[in-house]
Design a protein around this motif. Structure first.
Motif, PDB file in Angstrom:
ATOM      1  N   UNK A  24      93.026  22.327  64.463  1.00 20.61           N
ATOM      2  CA  UNK A  24      94.170  21.761  63.755  1.00 20.61           C
ATOM      3  C   UNK A  24      93.917  21.831  62.249  1.00 20.61           C
ATOM      4  N   UNK A  25      94.843  22.426  61.509  1.00 23.11           N
ATOM      5  CA  UNK A  25      94.792  22.425  60.055  1.00 23.11           C
ATOM      6  C   UNK A  25      95.668  21.315  59.512  1.00 23.11           C
ATOM      7  N   UNK A  26      95.192  20.638  58.467  1.00 19.31           N
ATOM      8  CA  UNK A  26      95.935  19.530  57.871  1.00 19.31           C
ATOM      9  C   UNK A  26      96.083  19.796  56.382  1.00 19.31           C
ATOM     10  N   UNK A  27      97.335  19.879  55.909  1.00 18.61           N
ATOM     11  CA  UNK A  27      97.603  20.209  54.518  1.00 18.61           C
ATOM     12  C   UNK A  27      97.355  19.055  53.568  1.00 18.61           C
ATOM     13  N   UNK A 146      82.000  52.779  44.709  1.00 17.06           N
ATOM     14  CA  UNK A 146      80.801  53.175  43.984  1.00 17.06           C
ATOM     15  C   UNK A 146      79.986  51.997  43.479  1.00 17.06           C
ATOM     16  N   UNK A 147      80.628  50.848  43.261  1.00 16.71           N
ATOM     17  CA  UNK A 147      79.885  49.683  42.739  1.00 16.71           C
ATOM     18  C   UNK A 147      78.870  49.162  43.745  1.00 16.71           C
ATOM     19  N   UNK A 148      79.137  49.293  45.046  1.00 15.47           N
ATOM     20  CA  UNK A 148      78.202  48.845  46.076  1.00 15.47           C
ATOM     21  C   UNK A 148      77.897  47.363  46.029  1.00 15.47           C
ATOM     22  N   UNK A 149      78.814  46.574  45.512  1.00 21.20           N
ATOM     23  CA  UNK A 149      78.564  45.138  45.331  1.00 21.20           C
ATOM     24  C   UNK A 149      78.502  44.406  46.666  1.00 21.20           C
ATOM     25  N   UNK A 150      77.561  43.466  46.763  1.00 23.32           N
ATOM     26  CA  UNK A 150      77.464  42.613  47.944  1.00 23.32           C
ATOM     27  C   UNK A 150      78.370  41.399  47.759  1.00 23.32           C
ATOM     28  N   UNK A 151      79.185  41.104  48.762  1.00 25.72           N
ATOM     29  CA  UNK A 151      80.142  40.010  48.706  1.00 25.72           C
ATOM     30  C   UNK A 151      80.051  39.173  49.976  1.00 25.72           C
ATOM     31  N   UNK A 152      80.464  37.924  49.861  1.00 29.18           N
ATOM     32  CA  UNK A 152      80.527  37.073  51.046  1.00 29.18           C
ATOM     33  C   UNK A 152      81.781  37.427  51.848  1.00 29.18           C
ATOM     34  N   UNK A 153      81.615  37.603  53.149  1.00 32.10           N
ATOM     35  CA  UNK A 153      82.754  37.856  54.040  1.00 32.10           C
ATOM     36  C   UNK A 153      83.213  36.510  54.607  1.00 32.10           C
ATOM     37  N   UNK A 154      84.214  35.911  53.961  1.00 26.95           N
ATOM     38  CA  UNK A 154      84.693  34.596  54.403  1.00 26.95           C
ATOM     39  C   UNK A 154      85.562  34.775  55.641  1.00 26.95           C
ATOM     40  N   UNK A 155      85.193  34.169  56.753  1.00 28.32           N
ATOM     41  CA  UNK A 155      85.977  34.355  57.985  1.00 28.32           C
ATOM     42  C   UNK A 155      87.338  33.691  57.887  1.00 28.32           C
ATOM     43  N   UNK A 156      88.316  34.250  58.576  1.00 29.63           N
ATOM     44  CA  UNK A 156      89.661  33.691  58.606  1.00 29.63           C
ATOM     45  C   UNK A 156      89.634  32.300  59.231  1.00 29.63           C
ATOM     46  N   UNK A 157      90.361  31.374  58.610  1.00 31.23           N
ATOM     47  CA  UNK A 157      90.471  30.014  59.129  1.00 31.23           C
ATOM     48  C   UNK A 157      91.742  29.917  59.979  1.00 31.23           C
ATOM     49  N   UNK A 158      91.688  30.538  61.115  1.00 27.31           N
ATOM     50  CA  UNK A 158      92.833  30.591  62.023  1.00 27.31           C
ATOM     51  C   UNK A 158      92.977  29.261  62.759  1.00 27.31           C
ATOM     52  N   UNK A 159      94.204  28.811  62.976  1.00 22.17           N
ATOM     53  CA  UNK A 159      94.459  27.504  63.568  1.00 22.17           C
ATOM     54  C   UNK A 159      95.442  27.607  64.731  1.00 22.17           C
ATOM     55  N   UNK A 160      95.278  26.714  65.692  1.00 23.46           N
ATOM     56  CA  UNK A 160      96.278  26.586  66.750  1.00 23.46           C
ATOM     57  C   UNK A 160      97.531  25.914  66.212  1.00 23.46           C
ATOM     58  N   UNK A 161      97.360  24.928  65.334  1.00 22.95           N
ATOM     59  CA  UNK A 161      98.506  24.211  64.776  1.00 22.95           C
ATOM     60  C   UNK A 161      98.156  23.699  63.392  1.00 22.95           C
ATOM     61  N   UNK A 162      99.169  23.625  62.532  1.00 20.44           N
ATOM     62  CA  UNK A 162      99.021  23.054  61.197  1.00 20.44           C
ATOM     63  C   UNK A 162      99.977  21.885  61.044  1.00 20.44           C
ATOM     64  N   UNK A 163      99.517  20.842  60.337  1.00 21.12           N
ATOM     65  CA  UNK A 163     100.333  19.676  60.027  1.00 21.12           C
ATOM     66  C   UNK A 163     100.391  19.544  58.508  1.00 21.12           C
ATOM     67  N   UNK A 164     101.586  19.519  57.930  1.00 19.58           N
ATOM     68  CA  UNK A 164     101.738  19.381  56.482  1.00 19.58           C
ATOM     69  C   UNK A 164     102.860  18.396  56.189  1.00 19.58           C
TER      70      UNK A 164
END
Length: 286
Positions: A24-27, A146-164
């Protein structure tokens, strides 16, 4: 307007569509424009074992104190004028749930990734910090250019339901904020399989255009499953310009043992009982 496009529900009807074990995501943000009436309705149910995704405030504190959270994903949990949410802190100290604590920018990109149906998005935030140490499940990716930069792969915050919670909405699911900050409620709705919007006032669609500029129409009907009219439904958090934060009541919440607070304010049959209990308390203070 009635028919298939009418998305108006009650608080209990929304909760009736939720299940234990959901994500559950809460806004909202901290103690600002939180869908507190929906959270209180959730507390009146038997739903538990939740993964909660939130820019945390008393929404997290209430659910944590009631033992409904299995895992929390958040960058912080605060009451704003009270820096650390006390009921959240107490639950964490007794190891009541697991915590994935992300940098605020990482959290935002996780919402963007989910809203765009991507598995992750790359970001520099988090590199060289303890975020990576306390979240060993996070991965990095190398730029294919070409830059070859290392970055954080932030995983998707997928939700069954959101409340806002928004200031205004129509029966179709279009919703509008009138305060100083949109927060990320639109991303929560777009990142969820189902999204439920509570609002201070239901209005006709034409009234939305009169209430504010086009950019205030934050949430579009295509991403909304249901709408609930809940005047003062963000209490005790702020919902400017409709109402400010109820600082006196928030202090009571923060300093009262959970069992005592819950018995007085959360044991009623519905939101009306909560609002009545709050008014009675304020009258007693006069």
């Amino acid at each position: 307007m009635t028919g298939a496009t009418d998305k108006v529900l009650t608080l209990d009807e929304v909760v009736g569509r939720l299940r234990s074990g959901m994500t559950i995501g809460i806004g909202g943000w901290g103690s600002r424009r939180k869908p507190m009436a929906l959270v209180r309705a959730l507390l009146r149910s038997e739903i538990t074992d939740l993964t909660v995704i939130s820019y945390g405030g008393p929404d997290v504190g209430l659910l944590a104190a009631a033992g409904r959270i299995r895992r929390l994903v958040a960058p912080f949990v605060t009451l704003d004028s009270i820096p650390l949410e006390p009921h959240f802190r107490a639950a964490r100290e007794r190891a009541a749930f697991t915590l994935t604590e992300l940098d605020e920018a990482m959290f935002m990109w996780g919402l963007h990734a989910a809203a765009n149906r991507l598995p992750f998005l790359p970001v520099r935030a988090g590199l060289g910090s303890d975020v990576m140490r306390v979240n060993p499940e996070l991965r990095t990716v190398t730029s294919p250019y070409d830059d070859g930069e290392e970055l954080v792969a932030v995983p998707a915050l997928r939700m069954d339901a959101a409340l806002v919670h928004l200031n205004r909405a129509d029966r179709l699911g279009n919703a509008q904020y009138l305060g100083p900050d949109p927060y990320f409620d639109d991303l929560f709705c777009e990142a969820a399989d189902a999204a439920y919007v509570s609002c201070e006032q239901l209005v006709e669609t034409a009234e939305l255009a009169k209430s504010g500029p086009p950019q205030s129409l934050l949430v579009s009907r295509h991403s909304v499953t249901g709408v609930v009219e809940t005047p003062n439904g963000a209490h005790f958090t702020s919902c400017v310009p409709d109402h400010d934060r109820d600082e006196a009541f928030q202090k009571l919440y923060a300093t009262t043992p959970w069992d005592e607070f819950s018995a007085r304010f959360l044991s009623g049959a519905g939101e009306h009982d909560y609002q009545l209990a709050v008014r009675t308390w304020h009258e007693e203070q006069q």
